[in-house]
Design a protein around this motif. Structure first.
Motif, PDB file in Angstrom:
ATOM      1  N   VAL A  61       0.842  -1.205   0.000  1.00  0.00           N
ATOM      2  CA  VAL A  61       0.000   0.000   0.000  1.00  0.00           C
ATOM      3  C   VAL A  61       0.873   1.250   0.000  1.00  0.00           C
ATOM      4  N   ALA A  62       1.950   1.243   0.793  1.00  0.00           N
ATOM      5  CA  ALA A  62       2.846   2.399   0.827  1.00  0.00           C
ATOM      6  C   ALA A  62       3.474   2.648  -0.543  1.00  0.00           C
ATOM      7  N   ILE A  63       3.827   1.584  -1.239  1.00  0.00           N
ATOM      8  CA  ILE A  63       4.408   1.726  -2.583  1.00  0.00           C
ATOM      9  C   ILE A  63       3.403   2.376  -3.527  1.00  0.00           C
ATOM     10  N   SER A  64       2.140   1.992  -3.430  1.00  0.00           N
ATOM     11  CA  SER A  64       1.129   2.540  -4.341  1.00  0.00           C
ATOM     12  C   SER A  64       0.883   4.022  -4.110  1.00  0.00           C
ATOM     13  N   LEU A  65       1.209   4.532  -2.908  1.00  0.00           N
ATOM     14  CA  LEU A  65       0.905   5.927  -2.574  1.00  0.00           C
ATOM     15  C   LEU A  65       2.108   6.850  -2.659  1.00  0.00           C
ATOM     16  N   ILE A  66       3.339   6.295  -2.746  1.00  0.00           N
ATOM     17  CA  ILE A  66       4.514   7.153  -2.759  1.00  0.00           C
ATOM     18  C   ILE A  66       4.570   7.955  -4.050  1.00  0.00           C
ATOM     19  N   GLY A  67       5.059   9.166  -3.940  1.00  0.00           N
ATOM     20  CA  GLY A  67       5.161  10.040  -5.103  1.00  0.00           C
ATOM     21  C   GLY A  67       3.878  10.757  -5.451  1.00  0.00           C
ATOM     22  N   SER A  68       2.851  10.667  -4.582  1.00  0.00           N
ATOM     23  CA  SER A  68       1.561  11.345  -4.790  1.00  0.00           C
ATOM     24  C   SER A  68       1.006  11.114  -6.188  1.00  0.00           C
ATOM     25  N   PRO A  69       0.721   9.875  -6.550  1.00  0.00           N
ATOM     26  CA  PRO A  69       0.139   9.610  -7.872  1.00  0.00           C
ATOM     27  C   PRO A  69      -1.271  10.199  -7.967  1.00  0.00           C
ATOM     28  N   LYS A  70      -1.673  10.518  -9.175  1.00  0.00           N
ATOM     29  CA  LYS A  70      -3.009  11.078  -9.376  1.00  0.00           C
ATOM     30  C   LYS A  70      -4.086   9.999  -9.370  1.00  0.00           C
ATOM     31  N   ILE A  71      -3.691   8.795  -9.756  1.00  0.00           N
ATOM     32  CA  ILE A  71      -4.632   7.680  -9.824  1.00  0.00           C
ATOM     33  C   ILE A  71      -4.079   6.544  -8.966  1.00  0.00           C
ATOM     34  N   VAL A  72      -4.932   5.976  -8.098  1.00  0.00           N
ATOM     35  CA  VAL A  72      -4.504   4.885  -7.227  1.00  0.00           C
ATOM     36  C   VAL A  72      -5.506   3.747  -7.344  1.00  0.00           C
ATOM     37  N   TYR A  73      -4.986   2.546  -7.525  1.00  0.00           N
ATOM     38  CA  TYR A  73      -5.819   1.338  -7.563  1.00  0.00           C
ATOM     39  C   TYR A  73      -5.395   0.442  -6.405  1.00  0.00           C
ATOM     40  N   LEU A  74      -6.330   0.155  -5.505  1.00  0.00           N
ATOM     41  CA  LEU A  74      -6.073  -0.682  -4.340  1.00  0.00           C
ATOM     42  C   LEU A  74      -6.948  -1.918  -4.436  1.00  0.00           C
ATOM     43  N   ASP A  75      -6.320  -3.048  -4.677  1.00  0.00           N
ATOM     44  CA  ASP A  75      -7.054  -4.305  -4.841  1.00  0.00           C
ATOM     45  C   ASP A  75      -6.982  -5.087  -3.524  1.00  0.00           C
ATOM     46  N   GLU A  76      -8.066  -4.971  -2.739  1.00  0.00           N
ATOM     47  CA  GLU A  76      -8.172  -5.627  -1.437  1.00  0.00           C
ATOM     48  C   GLU A  76      -6.940  -5.330  -0.591  1.00  0.00           C
ATOM     49  N   PRO A  77      -6.705  -4.070  -0.261  1.00  0.00           N
ATOM     50  CA  PRO A  77      -5.453  -3.685   0.417  1.00  0.00           C
ATOM     51  C   PRO A  77      -5.339  -4.193   1.846  1.00  0.00           C
ATOM     52  N   SER A  78      -6.450  -4.442   2.540  1.00  0.00           N
ATOM     53  CA  SER A  78      -6.374  -4.828   3.952  1.00  0.00           C
ATOM     54  C   SER A  78      -6.428  -6.331   4.165  1.00  0.00           C
ATOM     55  N   THR A  79      -6.352  -7.106   3.101  1.00  0.00           N
ATOM     56  CA  THR A  79      -6.404  -8.565   3.233  1.00  0.00           C
ATOM     57  C   THR A  79      -5.247  -9.066   4.085  1.00  0.00           C
ATOM     58  N   GLY A  80      -5.572  -9.862   5.103  1.00  0.00           N
ATOM     59  CA  GLY A  80      -4.541 -10.461   5.954  1.00  0.00           C
ATOM     60  C   GLY A  80      -4.066  -9.587   7.076  1.00  0.00           C
ATOM     61  N   LEU A  81      -4.632  -8.401   7.257  1.00  0.00           N
ATOM     62  CA  LEU A  81      -4.197  -7.502   8.323  1.00  0.00           C
ATOM     63  C   LEU A  81      -5.009  -7.740   9.588  1.00  0.00           C
ATOM     64  N   ASP A  82      -4.363  -7.530  10.720  1.00  0.00           N
ATOM     65  CA  ASP A  82      -5.070  -7.584  11.987  1.00  0.00           C
ATOM     66  C   ASP A  82      -5.929  -6.329  12.131  1.00  0.00           C
ATOM     67  N   PRO A  83      -6.900  -6.317  13.036  1.00  0.00           N
ATOM     68  CA  PRO A  83      -7.810  -5.160  13.153  1.00  0.00           C
ATOM     69  C   PRO A  83      -7.091  -3.840  13.370  1.00  0.00           C
ATOM     70  N   ALA A  84      -6.053  -3.829  14.214  1.00  0.00           N
ATOM     71  CA  ALA A  84      -5.355  -2.571  14.478  1.00  0.00           C
ATOM     72  C   ALA A  84      -4.653  -2.065  13.217  1.00  0.00           C
ATOM     73  N   SER A  85      -3.965  -2.979  12.508  1.00  0.00           N
ATOM     74  CA  SER A  85      -3.276  -2.586  11.278  1.00  0.00           C
ATOM     75  C   SER A  85      -4.275  -2.162  10.210  1.00  0.00           C
ATOM     76  N   ARG A  86      -5.431  -2.831  10.174  1.00  0.00           N
ATOM     77  CA  ARG A  86      -6.439  -2.474   9.183  1.00  0.00           C
ATOM     78  C   ARG A  86      -6.932  -1.055   9.403  1.00  0.00           C
ATOM     79  N   ARG A  87      -7.232  -0.696  10.661  1.00  0.00           N
ATOM     80  CA  ARG A  87      -7.719   0.659  10.940  1.00  0.00           C
ATOM     81  C   ARG A  87      -6.627   1.691  10.690  1.00  0.00           C
ATOM     82  N   SER A  88      -5.385   1.348  10.995  1.00  0.00           N
ATOM     83  CA  SER A  88      -4.284   2.266  10.698  1.00  0.00           C
ATOM     84  C   SER A  88      -4.169   2.492   9.198  1.00  0.00           C
ATOM     85  N   LEU A  89      -4.359   1.415   8.433  1.00  0.00           N
ATOM     86  CA  LEU A  89      -4.276   1.529   6.984  1.00  0.00           C
ATOM     87  C   LEU A  89      -5.405   2.394   6.444  1.00  0.00           C
TER      88      LEU A  89
END
Length: 1005
Positions: free
Chosen positions: A831-859
């Protein structure tokens, strides 16, 4: 701008590759030093062969210092004048005193011969016992004049005069009694030519000029010998007594005799017949040994050459000599019973014709008589069997190609694991990728070859040390470039790295074996089509190595230099053609490999090639079948839903797929200009993707005429069960798949025309993590940040901020290699890679899969903060995540958009019911159902298990207070263990719509 972008991309990839290769330095060093193994192996084999070859039998003989009897073993000290006798054997040698006089027949050929033999001209004829029966023709030398017998007769009169100048005695090789070990060799003793065997069935005419009367009391008067008839002062050596030294007959004369040697004038036809009939087995005129008849045809037995010389002075006159000469090509040594063949010498026959014509034409005062042919002085030699050069063609052909499978495997590995496409989707262009990888492989290859040639030269391998280094450099450099491009070409045809490497190894070894077993024969036969075969790079490499090996082998034995630039002028030398073919194939393979990658895209989806028409026919097939295999392997079934699969409790409910909000969205897309507007970042028009059926099955429509418009700064959530088309939709927008129909405008750029530019403003978090195991999290972010144009302090700050935002900054997590990350850490890094450099278009395909609840909310907080100024498309199975992050939602089933709108609007519009749960005992289930149905006839039972019942109650006819009264009433009729009442959630709405469309939803509970 384009040049600047290329430099930025090249810099980013160079830095990343440098880090990656540094982590694999052991592998790289081992690869470069791999030639050491082959050189050491070859050097060891060469040393072993040299030890075998450098035996005493293969060197000039040395003086024996200790002779011991074979019987009894008594020993004595030997000197130069008292070497071992036949009854003794030598037990010790003085290796400082060596020479011809101490050598055996086999050792003699390695000795120095500063004054070699002088070979007199001779004429060879068969002895009487070998001449054809029944006539046993005399040794008459025939001649013809082509109609001018007088001229021919006058010339022949000048042949074999009674006296010619003698050869000075200093020119002869004098043999002593100690040299009888040379029996069987061809030497001259006192002018007598000795045959190739100690006893021969052939007689050799010798000019009297080469016999010195002073030696052994020999005279030139043939009348001394009673066997002579008419004679012309020609001597022959008997069939006996050919041992060295020659035996002395009665009266102290050498045992020689004269022979009738008259000349006979005839015609060419007669000469041919007479010569043929002089064969012992010719059986002319049905002689007493004639062959048998079979079907009227006489079977001609095997013949041997048993005739002497003949001349045809066909066109000779005073102005010039024009003569044809008959002579036996080979004669059989020994007793004619399979003895060794020796070549016939014809210099006397030629000399007789030339000298006789000259005397006839100019008056007899001149002579061109050939006295002798003297061999060149010969230095001492040793056996130099260059085993390395003998097997160099095959072994070296394997060695110089071993990097090709490694290159091929690495290229396909990056495609197989989507690393290539991940870099491409973040802005890495094909040109930068090719240049960086090409230069890396070229440097690696040249280091590999430098080690190979350097170590081979130090080890004394002739093909390395004797071949001109300039020729070697050009050959290996050109072949290296061709080989790298061949690997790039093949990489477009494979999807599995192990299969690619296996094919590469098989290609290397099979082409080497084929070349060594078949091509080598064609080269030696100089067949015309060899050059066509050598256009295949592997076979061209073999031909070049073949030439270097041949020249180095000869050079090692001649103590000279091997293949050089001047040798390329040799018309039989194939190296010049090989170099030229490599030079021509270089740009051709570059264009073909580049073009093939565009046509057989490694997941590139959109192809921009120069010859579109040549591969347009593959576009539909490749964009279907190849990507289908991708989805099977990587998509967890998300894109492979075929016919709708209903669970046992699924109930199909008719719902209008063209709902009001979907129609409104389609109308909104139609109202947006084709070139886009300032409000919307993503405009999708009738996008459709169809995959071909597997094994002849029906086609799969993954995305079906989807229309969608997403505003700037909006987070759009896409919901749907597995196989609904979510990932396929994102893959088309990100350029990984080619749409079957329709198009999309992203940030004003078209998918089919501007994908390279679009990748530079795009950030993608794929469904599965695409990371390098041996690269740290920070290094990943630095690499992708450079691709986005960040540099210096700005790049470092962006990487630190990205690590902090996904909780990978503390405790040095960012500087750990990815292989040490957990699945959740890898997901956050993606997810961090997809957001670096402030892209104008972002595609997130199930970004929180496999995360614990705390990490999911942080994300979620990261995505919410990053949404400003971006258009984001998010796919998820979490309704809570969709409600928190998404400004709008779309539910897609079987590739078709079912509903679209704000999460709360969808819940209110499609969730107009209360969820009533009642728990009772099993005996009261029927009564409970009857109570609820009586309370609300429109109530729908949605769940039943072990006394637990769930109903949907319409809010149009029921309010919560009515439900409370129902429960109080039920307590009097049934046992109520538990009950509950809740409003419909977004998840309930999603499940209801998915079930209504016929999708399988059990995995969403």
């Amino acid at each position: 701008m384009a040049g600047t972008t290329f430099l930025l991309q090249t810099n980013a990839l160079l830095r990343k590759n440098a880090i990656y290769q540094k982590r694999h330095s052991c592998v790289n060093v081992a690869t470069v030093l791999l030639p050491l193994v082959f050189v050491l192996l070859l050097t060891g084999l060469q040393s072993w062969v040299d030890d075998l070859a450098h035996s005493p039998e293969n060197q000039c003989g040395c003086m024996c210092t200790l002779c011991c009897t074979k019987v009894g073993g008594a020993c004595r000290n030997a000197t130069s004048s008292s070497q071992c006798s036949k009854e003794e054997e030598c037990r010790a040698f003085d290796e400082d005193v060596c020479g011809l006089q101490y050598s055996t027949t086999l050792q003699a050929i390695f000795c120095e011969q500063p004054h070699p033999s002088s070979w007199p001209p001779v004429v060879q004829i068969p002895v009487e016992s070998k001449r054809a029966m029944p006539w046993r023709p005399n040794a008459v030398m025939m001649y013809a004049g082509n109609g001018n017998g007088t001229l021919a007769r006058e010339i022949v009169k000048q042949m074999l005069p009674p006296f010619v100048p003698r050869l000075p005695s200093g020119k002869f090789l004098q043999m002593g009694k100690e040299q009888d070990a040379f029996r069987g060799e061809s030497f001259v003793d006192s002018g007598v030519f000795v045959g190739s065997s100690s006893r021969t069935s052939y007689t050799h005419f010798i000019e009297p000029a080469f016999l010195e009367p002073e030696i052994y009391g020999l005279t030139q008067d043939c009348t001394l010998f009673p066997k002579a008839g008419t004679s012309d002062a020609v001597f022959i050596a008997n069939d006996v007594g050919m041992e060295l030294p020659l035996p002395i007959g009665p009266g102290g004369h050498i045992d020689l005799e004269c022979v009738k040697s008259a000349f006979s004038l005839s015609t060419v036809e007669s000469i041919n017949k007479r010569l043929f009939c002089s064969f012992e087995k010719a059986h002319c005129n049905l002689s007493e040994k004639a062959g048998s008849f079979h079907g009227g045809l006489q079977s001609l037995p095997e013949t041997v050459q048993e005739y002497s010389n003949a001349w045809d002075f066909k066109g000779s006159d005073l102005h010039g000599l024009d003569v044809d000469i008959w002579y036996p090509g080979q004669i059989e040594g020994g007793s004619g019973n399979g003895g060794p063949f020796i070549e016939s010498r014809v210099n006397l026959a030629q000399n007789l014709a030339a000298d006789s014509w000259l005397k006839w034409a100019l008056g007899g005062g001149l002579s061109t008589r050939l006295l002798a042919v003297e061999e060149m002085p010969k230095p001492a030699t040793t056996v130099n069997l260059q085993f390395s050069s003998i097997i160099a063609e095959l072994l070296f052909c394997w060695v110089i190609q071993l990097l090709m499978p490694l290159m091929l495997g690495q290229l396909v590995y990056e495609k197989e694991h989507r690393l290539r496409m991940m870099m491409k989707m973040h802005g890495l262009g094909d040109a930068a990728y090719w240049v960086v990888n090409y230069m890396y492989y070229l440097v690696l290859y040249m280091l590999y070859i430098a080690v190979f040639i350097g170590v081979g030269s130090l080890a004394g391998l002739a093909i390395c040390s004797l071949t001109d280094y300039g020729v070697q450099f050009v050959f290996y450099f050109l072949f290296g470039n061709v080989q790298i491009l061949f690997a790039f070409l093949l990489s477009s045809l494979f999807d599995n790295s192990q299969t690619a490497m296996a094919f590469g190894l098989l290609w290397v070894f099979m082409t080497g074996l084929i070349a060594d077993s078949l091509l080598k024969l064609q080269i030696q036969r100089e067949l015309w089509y060899v050059n066509l075969i050598e256009l295949i790079p592997s076979f061209g490499a073999y031909r070049g190595l073949y030439e270097m090996a041949e020249y180095s082998f000869r050079a090692a034995n001649r103590h000279s230099t091997g293949l050089g630039w001047n040798d390329l002028k040799d018309p039989l030398n194939g190296m010049s053609f090989v170099l030229l073919s490599f030079l021509m194939e270089w740009p051709i393979l570059l264009l073909v490999a580049w073009q093939l990658e565009r046509c057989h895209s490694a997941g590139a989806g959109s192809w921009y090639h120069y010859l579109w028409s040549l591969c347009s026919w593959t576009k539909g097939r490749k964009s279907g079948k190849q990507q289908m295999s991708w989805e099977v392997k990587e998509g967890d079934g998300d894109e492979l839903a075929g016919a709708p699969l209903l669970g046992p409790s699924d109930v199909r409910v008719d719902i209008d797929a063209s709902s009001q909000d979907v129609d409104e969205e389609r109308a909104r897309v139609a109202g947006i200009p084709l070139k886009g507007d300032s409000e919307h970042s993503i405009v999708v028009r009738s996008l459709r993707k169809v995959f071909p059926g597997i094994q002849g099955g029906p086609e799969k429509v993954a995305v079906n005429n989807l229309d969608l418009a997403i505003r700037r700064g909006e987070v759009f959530g896409l919901l749907g069960p597995n196989g609904s088309g979510k990932t396929t939709f994102l893959n088309m927008l990100s350029g990984f798949l080619q749409p079957t129909e329709g198009t999309a405008l992203v940030a004003g750029l078209g998918l089919d025309t501007d994908m390279d530019q679009l990748h530079r403003i795009m950030g993608v978090c794929p469904q599965h993590n695409v990371l390098w195991d041996t690269v740290t999290g920070r290094e990943h972010l630095l690499f992708y940040g450079r691709l986005k144009g960040l540099a210096g302090a700005e790049l470092q700050d962006a990487a630190d901020s990205a690590l902090k935002s996904v909780r990978l900054f503390n405790y040095g997590f960012g500087d750990m290699m990815v292989r040490e990350y957990s699945g959740g850490m890898k997901r956050r890094l993606s997810v961090a890679i997809s957001l670096i450099g402030s892209p104008k278009i972002v595609y997130l395909d199930e970004p929180s899969t496999g995360l614990d609840p705390a990490s999911r909310r942080s994300l979620w907080e990261v995505v919410k903060k990053a949404k400003v100024g971006k258009s984001t498309i998010l796919t998820t199975h979490s309704m809570e995540e969709a409600e928190v992050l998404c400004d709008r939602l779309g539910i897609i089933v079987d590739g078709q958009l079912m509903v679209i709108g704000h999460p709360k609007e969808l819940a209110a519009r499609y969730g107009g019911y209360l969820v009533f749960t009642l728990v009772t005992n099993a005996d009261d289930v029927g009564a409970a159902k009857a109570l609820v149905q009586g309370f609300d006839p429109t109530a729908q039972l949605t769940y039943e298990l072990a006394g637990t019942l769930t109903f949907e109650l319409s809010t149009k006819s029921v309010n919560p207070s009515d439900v409370f009264r129902l429960v109080e009433k039920a307590r009097d009729q049934i046992q109520v263990l538990d009950w509950g009442l809740a409003n419909a959630t977004l998840e309930d709405v999603f499940l209801k719509i998915a079930r209504s469309a016929g999708a399988r939803t059990d995995h969403l509970h």
